[in-house]
Design an enzyme around this catalytic site. Structure first.
Site, PDB file in Angstrom:
ATOM      1  N   ARG A  52       0.839  -1.193   0.000  1.00  0.00           N
ATOM      2  CA  ARG A  52       0.000   0.000   0.000  1.00  0.00           C
ATOM      3  C   ARG A  52       0.881   1.253   0.000  1.00  0.00           C
ATOM      4  O   ARG A  52       1.738   1.405   0.858  1.00  0.00           O
ATOM      5  CB  ARG A  52      -0.895   0.001   1.231  1.00  0.00           C
ATOM      6  CG  ARG A  52      -1.985   0.980   0.950  1.00  0.00           C
ATOM      7  CD  ARG A  52      -3.107   1.107   1.771  1.00  0.00           C
ATOM      8  NE  ARG A  52      -3.432   0.401   2.952  1.00  0.00           N
ATOM      9  CZ  ARG A  52      -4.371   0.861   3.749  1.00  0.00           C
ATOM     10  NH1 ARG A  52      -4.991   1.980   3.465  1.00  0.00           N
ATOM     11  NH2 ARG A  52      -4.697   0.222   4.819  1.00  0.00           N
ATOM     12  N   THR A  79      -0.822   7.693  -1.240  1.00  0.00           N
ATOM     13  CA  THR A  79      -2.109   7.615  -1.954  1.00  0.00           C
ATOM     14  C   THR A  79      -3.039   6.565  -1.333  1.00  0.00           C
ATOM     15  O   THR A  79      -4.230   6.538  -1.642  1.00  0.00           O
ATOM     16  CB  THR A  79      -1.885   7.236  -3.419  1.00  0.00           C
ATOM     17  OG1 THR A  79      -1.326   5.906  -3.445  1.00  0.00           O
ATOM     18  CG2 THR A  79      -0.935   8.187  -4.125  1.00  0.00           C
ATOM     19  N   ASP A  86      -6.214 -13.719   8.832  1.00  0.00           N
ATOM     20  CA  ASP A  86      -5.158 -13.267   7.933  1.00  0.00           C
ATOM     21  C   ASP A  86      -4.462 -14.503   7.360  1.00  0.00           C
ATOM     22  O   ASP A  86      -3.795 -15.240   8.093  1.00  0.00           O
ATOM     23  CB  ASP A  86      -4.155 -12.389   8.695  1.00  0.00           C
ATOM     24  CG  ASP A  86      -3.130 -11.794   7.752  1.00  0.00           C
ATOM     25  OD1 ASP A  86      -2.384 -12.576   7.119  1.00  0.00           O
ATOM     26  OD2 ASP A  86      -3.067 -10.569   7.627  1.00  0.00           O
ATOM     27  N   ASP A 106      -0.663 -14.804   7.940  1.00  0.00           N
ATOM     28  CA  ASP A 106      -0.339 -15.136   9.344  1.00  0.00           C
ATOM     29  C   ASP A 106      -0.667 -16.589   9.656  1.00  0.00           C
ATOM     30  O   ASP A 106       0.068 -17.256  10.390  1.00  0.00           O
ATOM     31  CB  ASP A 106      -1.109 -14.218  10.302  1.00  0.00           C
ATOM     32  CG  ASP A 106      -0.499 -12.822  10.378  1.00  0.00           C
ATOM     33  OD1 ASP A 106       0.680 -12.671  10.025  1.00  0.00           O
ATOM     34  OD2 ASP A 106      -1.216 -11.892  10.779  1.00  0.00           O
TER      35      ASP A 106
HETATM   36  N1  URA Z   1      -6.527 -10.775   3.684  1.00  0.00           N
HETATM   37  C1  URA Z   1      -6.567 -11.820   4.550  1.00  0.00           C
HETATM   38  O1  URA Z   1      -5.556 -12.492   4.755  1.00  0.00           O
HETATM   39  N2  URA Z   1      -7.724 -12.097   5.173  1.00  0.00           N
HETATM   40  C2  URA Z   1      -8.848 -11.394   4.966  1.00  0.00           C
HETATM   41  O2  URA Z   1      -9.883 -11.707   5.565  1.00  0.00           O
HETATM   42  C3  URA Z   1      -8.785 -10.307   4.059  1.00  0.00           C
HETATM   43  C4  URA Z   1      -7.622 -10.025   3.443  1.00  0.00           C
END
Ligand code: URA
Length: 212
Positions: free
Chosen positions: A106, A110, A202, A205
């Site tokens: 990101r 912006t 995630d 993770d």
């Molecule tokens: N990226 C992820 O790893 N999990 C999500 O729920 C959204 C984006």
């Protein structure tokens, strides 16, 4: 909601394995193993229309012409880092496939997704390309990655994910109506910080054990 550009893989093994991935109690080692397995099955769907030619061979009993993949080797392209979770299972399925990597971050000013890394095999225009990211959330990253692939010459692209959000499917379909999306599930919606509900958390993770 389903969209024209979305194929949901309803195979019972895919649905069963996805539930294991969603479960927050699933430990990292099992998460990785099951991700590898689900990637293999999803890969079968994503490759179902690969072009077949014919080859003349001899079986132990007679000579004949038999189906054989034709054209350049297909190419898996992982969106770093969670897309890498797909690679082991997909390369079990297609060991000769080529592999590319795309890094998107990101932009702090912006707040838009910005490409910081791109490496893909030659002759992209002649290959079936399968772009990989487990979670299609807002769609911003996948849209940018697909644009980078097109810029590099890819014309036949599919996008493979585990879980898609309606918001991501709509945005991706608008930006790249020519790219089919293959997913194991279409979830309810995004939460305020862009995570998919119910989702699996995630994905990076969970694969790499970088939290908890
Ligand atoms: N990226 C992820 O790893 N999990 C999500 O729920 C959204 C984006």
């Amino acid at each position: 909601m389903t969209a024209d550009n979305l194929t949901l893989v309803r195979h019972p093994l895919v649905q069963h394995k996805l539930t294991i991935l969603r479960n927050k109690e699933t430990p990292t080692a099992q998460f990785r193993q099951v991700f590898r397995e689900i990637a293999f099955v999803l890969g079968c769907e994503a490759t179902r229309d690969l072009a077949l030619g014919a080859v003349e061979i001899e079986t132990p009993l007679e000579r004949g012409s038999f189906p054989y993949l034709e054209g350049k080797k297909l190419c898996f392209v992982s969106i770093l880092r969670a897309g890498n979770g797909f690679l082991d299972g997909l390369l079990d399925l297609v060991p000769s496939a080529r592999v590319g990597h795309v890094g998107i971050e990101r932009d702090e000013e912006t707040l838009q997704p910005k490409l910081y890394y791109f490496k893909a095999p030659d002759h992209l225009s002649e290959r079936q390309v399968i772009l990989l990211d487990p979670m299609l959330a807002t769609g911003g990253t996948a849209i940018e990655a697909a644009a980078a692939l097109k810029k590099a010459g890819a014309t036949r692209i599919k996008f493979l994910c585990l879980v898609a959000a309606p918001e991501g499917v709509a945005a991706f379909g608008e930006a790249h109506p020519d790219i089919p999306i293959i997913a194991a599930a279409l979830d309810r919606r995004l939460n305020k910080v862009g995570y998919i509900l119910p989702g699996l958390g995630d994905a990076g993770d969970r694969i790499y054990g970088t939290k908890g």
